[in-house]
Write an enzyme that holds these catalytic residues in place. Structure first.
Site, PDB file in Angstrom:
ATOM      1  N   ILE A  47     -29.379  86.782 -19.390  1.00 56.10           N
ATOM      2  CA  ILE A  47     -29.799  85.761 -20.349  1.00 56.10           C
ATOM      3  C   ILE A  47     -28.925  84.512 -20.295  1.00 56.10           C
ATOM      4  CG2 ILE A  47     -30.955  87.348 -21.930  1.00 56.10           C
ATOM      5  CD1 ILE A  47     -28.504  87.260 -23.715  1.00 56.10           C
ATOM      6  N   GLU A  54     -25.910  94.568 -25.374  1.00 56.55           N
ATOM      7  CA  GLU A  54     -25.611  93.182 -25.015  1.00 56.55           C
ATOM      8  C   GLU A  54     -24.274  93.205 -24.287  1.00 56.55           C
ATOM      9  OE1 GLU A  54     -25.582  91.213 -28.784  1.00 56.55           O
ATOM     10  OE2 GLU A  54     -27.750  91.358 -29.006  1.00 56.55           O
ATOM     11  N   ALA A  59      -1.377  84.123 -17.969  1.00 49.17           N
ATOM     12  CA  ALA A  59      -2.523  84.918 -17.523  1.00 49.17           C
ATOM     13  C   ALA A  59      -3.566  83.999 -16.911  1.00 49.17           C
ATOM     14  CB  ALA A  59      -3.120  85.689 -18.702  1.00 49.17           C
ATOM     15  N   GLU A  77      -7.122  71.326 -15.117  1.00 49.07           N
ATOM     16  CA  GLU A  77      -7.186  70.063 -15.856  1.00 49.07           C
ATOM     17  C   GLU A  77      -7.538  70.240 -17.332  1.00 49.07           C
ATOM     18  OE1 GLU A  77     -11.696  68.500 -14.865  1.00 49.07           O
ATOM     19  OE2 GLU A  77     -10.071  67.850 -13.564  1.00 49.07           O
TER      20      GLU A  77
END
Length: 181
Positions: A15, A39, A77, A141
């Site tokens: 989706i 989902e 991370a 950026e």
């Protein structure tokens, strides 16, 4: 792997396809034979680095996290690039976010971040014997961070007051408590 409660996928419908995540809805057959929908968020995976200085301080970054609508303090991370090995991502992200390299990377653990709806895993590495990189790779950026070196006691205070709020960083502090005394 134990498949005792496996849910068999009957159909899957994408989706949303994004730059970082994809979202789909799966119809599944439950272990009792009934059906349900799930989902699901698909994520390429990430690494978290636990950089420890020679004087046993943890290098962390503070950055704004839009889903939380606030800044939090975290270990460095970043997400895996297509085909990139986690240990390569760890080296790259440590340099980009902190300006440090490490002579010693040790794999610690892979954790599932939100297994109820997402397949994202984070590979955790301990980085020790740190050194400054003269011309480090720059941040993305759209990334803005403030670098800090904190003691175990300061990290525990930040957990208590909510500045450290995410699981990977809490795990890093727990690792420090067990291994650096």
């Amino acid at each position: 792997m134990n498949k005792k409660f496996e849910e068999k996928t009957l159909s899957s419908k994408g989706i949303y396809k994004g730059r970082i995540i994809n979202v789909k809805i799966d119809e599944v057959q439950l272990p009792n034979g009934k059906t349900s929908t799930r989902e699901l968020v698909e994520h390429p995976g990430a690494v978290g680095i636990i950089p420890i200085t020679a004087d046993n301080k943890l290098i962390v970054v503070e950055q704004y996290r839009k889903p939380l609508e606030r800044s939090i303090v975290e270990i460095p991370a970043g997400k895996l690039e297509p085909g990139e090995l986690p240990e390569v991502t760890a080296v790259r992200e440590l340099e980009e976010e902190t300006g440090f390299g490490a002579n010693r990377f040790t794999y610690l653990q892979t954790i599932a971040t939100s297994p109820g709806f997402a397949n994202e895993v984070i590979h955790l590495y301990i980085a020790q014997d740190l050194y400054d990189i003269e011309e480090p790779a720059s941040l993305d950026e759209d990334e803005f961070v403030e670098l800090m070196a904190i003691t175990l006691e300061e990290a525990e205070e930040m957990i208590a007051d909510g500045r450290i709020f995410d699981a990977k960083t809490v795990i890093a502090v727990m690792w420090m408590r067990q291994n650096l005394k």
